[in-house]
Design a protein around this motif. Sequence first.
Motif, PDB file in Angstrom:
ATOM      1  N   UNK A 145     -35.144  -5.926  35.231  1.00 16.91           N
ATOM      2  CA  UNK A 145     -34.342  -6.720  34.291  1.00 16.91           C
ATOM      3  C   UNK A 145     -33.754  -5.845  33.191  1.00 16.91           C
ATOM      4  N   UNK A 146     -34.545  -4.931  32.654  1.00 19.45           N
ATOM      5  CA  UNK A 146     -34.044  -4.016  31.624  1.00 19.45           C
ATOM      6  C   UNK A 146     -32.954  -3.105  32.172  1.00 19.45           C
ATOM      7  N   UNK A 147     -33.192  -2.584  33.371  1.00 17.94           N
ATOM      8  CA  UNK A 147     -32.206  -1.690  33.994  1.00 17.94           C
ATOM      9  C   UNK A 147     -30.896  -2.418  34.256  1.00 17.94           C
ATOM     10  N   UNK A 148     -30.985  -3.653  34.708  1.00 17.80           N
ATOM     11  CA  UNK A 148     -29.766  -4.406  34.996  1.00 17.80           C
ATOM     12  C   UNK A 148     -29.014  -4.768  33.721  1.00 17.80           C
ATOM     13  N   UNK A 149     -29.728  -5.043  32.652  1.00 22.13           N
ATOM     14  CA  UNK A 149     -29.062  -5.272  31.365  1.00 22.13           C
ATOM     15  C   UNK A 149     -28.252  -4.045  30.960  1.00 22.13           C
ATOM     16  N   UNK A 150     -28.852  -2.867  31.108  1.00 20.76           N
ATOM     17  CA  UNK A 150     -28.144  -1.623  30.771  1.00 20.76           C
ATOM     18  C   UNK A 150     -26.986  -1.367  31.728  1.00 20.76           C
TER      19      UNK A 150
END
Length: 150
Positions: free
Chosen positions: A20-25
């Motif tokens: 989820x964090x990676x996709x936000x970035x």
Amino acid sequence: MYERILIPTDGSETAETAVEHALDLAEQYGAEVHALYVVDTNAMSLSLGGEQLDRIEQGQYGEMDEVRERAERATGYVTDRAAERGIDTVEHVSAGRPHSMIANYVDDNGIDLVVMGSHGRSGVRRALLGSVTERTLRSTRAPVLVIDED
């Protein structure tokens, strides 16, 4: 700033939080996402013969269908979540020492950022990073964002 973001995943809850964090970035920077699952041959060598490990390292799983399915579920989770956001994804499965394979993948694919779970534990061990995460931090020059599921 980031064009290619690598998510090493083992399919755990912590890894899914990192996704989820990676996709936000990736959304913020318009980056491509790479999902990498590494079959840890060191851990498997205790229970498998050398011939079976050779086949796994060559991507020939044979009777190792369970390993292949676990890898496909883990990388597929990343791809599915990314597709919901319109983010391009590259899936890759390899075999070897996880931190070495992650570092090699970073170098071979021009990865700008690695986002991975801490493999957090409970109690006293919770303060320590997982061995793969710690070794990855030491073996790659790319920035590594470590995510804890808490």
